[in-house]
Scaffold this active site. Structure first.
Site, mmCIF file in Angstrom:
data_model
loop_
_atom_site.group_PDB
_atom_site.id
_atom_site.type_symbol
_atom_site.label_atom_id
_atom_site.label_comp_id
_atom_site.label_asym_id
_atom_site.label_seq_id
_atom_site.Cartn_x
_atom_site.Cartn_y
_atom_site.Cartn_z
ATOM 1 N N TYR A 95 -9.294 5.304 7.644
ATOM 2 C CA TYR A 95 -9.577 5.548 9.067
ATOM 3 C C TYR A 95 -10.599 6.682 9.090
ATOM 4 C CZ TYR A 95 -5.210 3.040 10.146
ATOM 5 O OH TYR A 95 -4.208 2.093 10.255
ATOM 6 N N PRO A 140 -4.657 -0.022 18.522
ATOM 7 C CA PRO A 140 -4.305 -0.398 17.143
ATOM 8 C C PRO A 140 -4.510 0.717 16.108
ATOM 9 C CG PRO A 140 -6.249 -1.588 17.890
ATOM 10 C CD PRO A 140 -5.761 -0.799 19.045
ATOM 11 N N LYS A 163 0.610 -0.251 15.039
ATOM 12 C CA LYS A 163 1.976 -0.332 15.570
ATOM 13 C C LYS A 163 2.249 -1.567 16.425
ATOM 14 C CE LYS A 163 3.522 3.168 13.611
ATOM 15 N NZ LYS A 163 3.850 2.567 12.328
ATOM 16 N N TYR A 202 3.694 6.317 10.160
ATOM 17 C CA TYR A 202 2.850 5.182 9.760
ATOM 18 C C TYR A 202 3.695 4.091 9.084
ATOM 19 C CZ TYR A 202 -1.423 2.754 8.394
ATOM 20 O OH TYR A 202 -2.429 1.808 8.275
ATOM 21 N N HIS A 237 0.858 -1.191 0.000
ATOM 22 C CA HIS A 237 0.000 0.000 0.000
ATOM 23 C C HIS A 237 0.890 1.236 0.000
ATOM 24 C CE1 HIS A 237 -4.119 -1.703 1.428
ATOM 25 N NE2 HIS A 237 -3.495 -2.546 0.626
HETATM 26 P P1 FAS Z 1 1.568 -12.498 21.422
HETATM 27 O O1 FAS Z 1 0.622 -12.190 22.542
HETATM 28 O O2 FAS Z 1 1.074 -12.521 20.018
HETATM 29 O O3 FAS Z 1 2.251 -13.933 21.680
HETATM 30 C C1 FAS Z 1 2.664 -14.311 22.977
HETATM 31 C C2 FAS Z 1 2.662 -15.827 23.039
HETATM 32 O O4 FAS Z 1 3.183 -16.230 24.320
HETATM 33 C C3 FAS Z 1 1.261 -16.400 22.923
HETATM 34 O O5 FAS Z 1 1.229 -17.398 21.924
HETATM 35 C C4 FAS Z 1 0.976 -16.971 24.319
HETATM 36 O O6 FAS Z 1 0.194 -18.152 24.263
HETATM 37 C C5 FAS Z 1 2.378 -17.276 24.818
HETATM 38 N N1 FAS Z 1 2.478 -17.276 26.276
HETATM 39 C C6 FAS Z 1 1.930 -16.391 27.151
HETATM 40 N N2 FAS Z 1 2.272 -16.717 28.412
HETATM 41 C C7 FAS Z 1 3.060 -17.829 28.341
HETATM 42 C C8 FAS Z 1 3.711 -18.644 29.303
HETATM 43 N N3 FAS Z 1 3.630 -18.358 30.613
HETATM 44 N N4 FAS Z 1 4.422 -19.716 28.879
HETATM 45 C C9 FAS Z 1 4.531 -19.983 27.546
HETATM 46 N N5 FAS Z 1 3.927 -19.246 26.572
HETATM 47 C C10 FAS Z 1 3.197 -18.187 26.983
HETATM 48 N N6 FAS Z 1 -1.404 -5.041 16.344
HETATM 49 C C11 FAS Z 1 -1.415 -4.348 15.183
HETATM 50 O O7 FAS Z 1 -0.346 -3.927 14.723
HETATM 51 N N7 FAS Z 1 -2.591 -4.139 14.518
HETATM 52 C C12 FAS Z 1 -3.786 -4.638 14.980
HETATM 53 O O8 FAS Z 1 -4.815 -4.452 14.367
HETATM 54 C C13 FAS Z 1 -3.825 -5.378 16.167
HETATM 55 N N8 FAS Z 1 -4.995 -5.908 16.640
HETATM 56 C C14 FAS Z 1 -4.979 -6.609 17.827
HETATM 57 C C15 FAS Z 1 -6.152 -7.160 18.348
HETATM 58 C C16 FAS Z 1 -6.135 -7.868 19.563
HETATM 59 C C17 FAS Z 1 -7.416 -8.472 20.112
HETATM 60 C C18 FAS Z 1 -4.921 -8.022 20.269
HETATM 61 C C19 FAS Z 1 -4.882 -8.763 21.592
HETATM 62 C C20 FAS Z 1 -3.756 -7.483 19.760
HETATM 63 C C21 FAS Z 1 -3.774 -6.778 18.525
HETATM 64 N N9 FAS Z 1 -2.609 -6.243 17.981
HETATM 65 C C22 FAS Z 1 -2.587 -5.545 16.826
HETATM 66 C C23 FAS Z 1 -1.361 -6.395 18.668
HETATM 67 C C24 FAS Z 1 -0.833 -7.778 18.375
HETATM 68 O O9 FAS Z 1 -0.766 -7.972 17.003
HETATM 69 C C25 FAS Z 1 0.481 -7.923 19.095
HETATM 70 O O10 FAS Z 1 1.270 -6.757 18.946
HETATM 71 C C26 FAS Z 1 1.274 -9.108 18.633
HETATM 72 O O11 FAS Z 1 0.486 -10.261 18.791
HETATM 73 C C27 FAS Z 1 2.534 -9.148 19.486
HETATM 74 O O12 FAS Z 1 3.145 -10.369 19.289
HETATM 75 P P2 FAS Z 1 3.908 -11.091 20.512
HETATM 76 O O13 FAS Z 1 4.760 -10.099 21.199
HETATM 77 O O14 FAS Z 1 4.491 -12.314 19.918
HETATM 78 O O15 FAS Z 1 2.760 -11.457 21.573
HETATM 79 C C1 PHB Z 2 -6.168 -4.587 10.487
HETATM 80 O O1 PHB Z 2 -6.284 -4.769 9.248
HETATM 81 O O2 PHB Z 2 -6.432 -5.482 11.321
HETATM 82 C C2 PHB Z 2 -5.709 -3.238 10.983
HETATM 83 C C3 PHB Z 2 -5.142 -2.360 10.092
HETATM 84 C C4 PHB Z 2 -4.702 -1.120 10.554
HETATM 85 C C5 PHB Z 2 -4.858 -0.804 11.893
HETATM 86 C C6 PHB Z 2 -5.434 -1.702 12.789
HETATM 87 C C7 PHB Z 2 -5.866 -2.935 12.330
HETATM 88 O O3 PHB Z 2 -4.432 0.412 12.348
#
Ligand code: FAS
Ligand code: PHB
Length: 406
Positions: free
Chosen positions: A204, A296, A300, A395, A75
């Site tokens: 957005y 989100p 980031k 961004y 994009h």
């Molecule tokens: P994660 O949380 O992905 O992974 C951590 C892992 O550690 C998990 O698999 C968990 O099971 C494991 N774990 C936890 N405790 C443990 C333990 N005690 N022992 C062993 N394993 C354990 N980011 C964006 O950029 N854009 C978005 O739109 C966006 N939407 C999101 C929506 C939601 C609902 C959430 C919760 C997050 C969102 N995020 C978004 C942020 C998300 O993408 C995180 O930044 C990303 O998953 C980070 O990755 P990790 O640091 O690997 O953490």
């Molecule tokens: C998504 O596609 O999940 C998305 C994209 C941009 C954002 C947040 C979520 O800022």
């Protein structure tokens, strides 16, 4: 108790842990990942969709970019619409060529899992009771249970890639760590549908009714979000109610292009800004959501996890190449500098694009006055090229910081 050993022990097989493990392995640095749940459960989390230029380049450096380069969509711009007035942010033109890649977190995680399995690297899924020990010593270790057996994992370093609810951050003593938090007075209701996106780039949108985001995963799969009160439950929202509200919040000419269809995923996520300082304690390093969370709105979250991974991977590579452990002293400072830039940008975009008029106080202002300040903020930044460049640079992602040589 069975004793095993590796150079770097990684807690968590989300994108942070998998990407770090892949990068370290390519440098000949052994690592074992301990993951609490199954791989299928990890893949069942629908989350991010936008990869910064730096993240995409890191995936290429990890040798796992074939599907991302084939199926990801570059994009060159993104739109911000305030009460129907659309402004395109020319990401490529305003940053001298940087872009973002639209490619789901699930897909990146799947690619990293496949690469790890093909490389024969060890991952203990369904590992329970993971506990770091002696992290201040040069012989830290983890204990955990797996398949009915107890293990001790001896290592040189521990990477806490275990997300916001993991064990790593709690391992840093309370009197050592400082946690900063802002919880927002609303959440995001997300919906995924196998329908064509309503626009070729992300939009957005802020309206009197609240925030909406039109995103996508592919030419046939759309991802949408609505700002909803924290009191809402996902079962309060039928698909029909979602589509109707979304169309009221998007610019009219875009709303007319929304193709509705049955949701394949629908969930509500709370929004918070959170940072833990420091991001290391002895030979334990916090990576990604284990150390920080962003709303989100700036896309980031996953991208800040990637820049943490880049910093830690480069530092540990220098330690093993030179035998000089001083490099590890740089991690927290390098990681936090970029984290706070991403935190501020995400907080600023959230303030500018959501409705706070119900909030009693925000930065000491009542919601109504805060809303008028933010209306002026959007008006100024979107109507000036310098303002649009500020948004574009953040961004696409600020450059990753180099590790200082000794
Ligand atoms: P994660 O949380 O992905 O992974 C951590 C892992 O550690 C998990 O698999 C968990 O099971 C494991 N774990 C936890 N405790 C443990 C333990 N005690 N022992 C062993 N394993 C354990 N980011 C964006 O950029 N854009 C978005 O739109 C966006 N939407 C999101 C929506 C939601 C609902 C959430 C919760 C997050 C969102 N995020 C978004 C942020 C998300 O993408 C995180 O930044 C990303 O998953 C980070 O990755 P990790 O640091 O690997 O953490
Ligand atoms: C998504 O596609 O999940 C998305 C994209 C941009 C954002 C947040 C979520 O800022």
């Amino acid at each position: 108790m069975k004793t095993i050993q590796t150079q770097v022990a990684i807690i968590g097989a989300g994108p942070s842990g998998l990407l770090l493990g892949q990068l370290l392995a390519r440098k000949g640095i052994s690592n074992i990942i301990l993951e609490r749940v199954t791989g299928d459960y990890v893949l069942g989390r629908i989350r991010a969709g936008i990869l910064e230029q730096g993240f995409a380049d890191l995936v290429r450096e990890a040798g796992v970019s074939e599907r991302m380069d084939a199926e990801g969509h570059v994009h060159e711009g993104v739109e911000l619409a305030i009460n129907g007035k659309r402004t395109r942010i020319d990401l490529k033109g305003l940053t001298g060529g940087d872009e973002v890649v639209c490619y789901g977190q699930v897909e990146i995680t799947r690619d990293l899992m496949d690469a790890r399995r093909e490389a024969g690297l060890e991952t203990y899924y369904e590992a329970s009771g993971v506990q770091p020990h002696d992290v201040k010593s040069d012989q830290p270790y983890l204990t955990f249970d797996h398949g009915g057996e107890s293990y001790r994992l001896d290592c040189d370093f521990i990477a806490g890639c275990d997300g916001f609810h993991g064990v790593s951050r709690q391992t840093i003593p309370e009197d050592i760590r400082t946690e900063y938090e802002r919880v927002y007075p609303f959440g995001w209701l997300g919906l995924m549908a196998d329908t064509p996106p309503c626009h070729e780039e992300l939009i957005y949108a802020k309206s009197e009714r609240g925030f909406a985001l039109a995103s996508q995963r592919s030419p046939t799969r759309s991802r949408y979000y609505l700002q909803v009160p924290l009191t809402d439950k996902v079962e309060d929202w039928s698909d029909e109610a979602f589509w109707e509200e979304l169309k009221k919040r998007l610019p009219a000419e875009i709303a007319d292009k929304v193709v509705t269809g049955p949701s394949i995923e629908k969930s509500i996520a709370p929004l918070r800004s959170f940072v833990c300082e420091p991001m290391q304690y002895g030979n334990l390093f916090l990576v990604g959501d284990a150390a920080h969370i962003v709303p989100p709105t700036g896309a980031k979250g996953l991208n800040l996890a990637a820049s943490d991974v880049a910093a830690l991977y480069r530092i540990l590579t220098r330690v093993y190449d030179t035998g000089d452990r001083r490099y590890i002293e740089q991690y927290s400072e390098i990681a936090l500098r970029r984290v706070w830039h991403g935190e501020r940008f995400s907080w600023w975009m959230t303030n500018m694009l959501h409705n706070f008029d119900q909030e009693v106080s925000n930065n000491g202002l009542d919601g109504q006055m805060f809303e008028r300040f933010m209306k002026s903020e959007a008006d100024y930044f979107l109507n000036s090229e310098n303002g649009r460049r500020v948004i574009a640079e953040q961004y696409v992602g600020l450059p990753y910081e180099e590790v200082k040589e000794y």
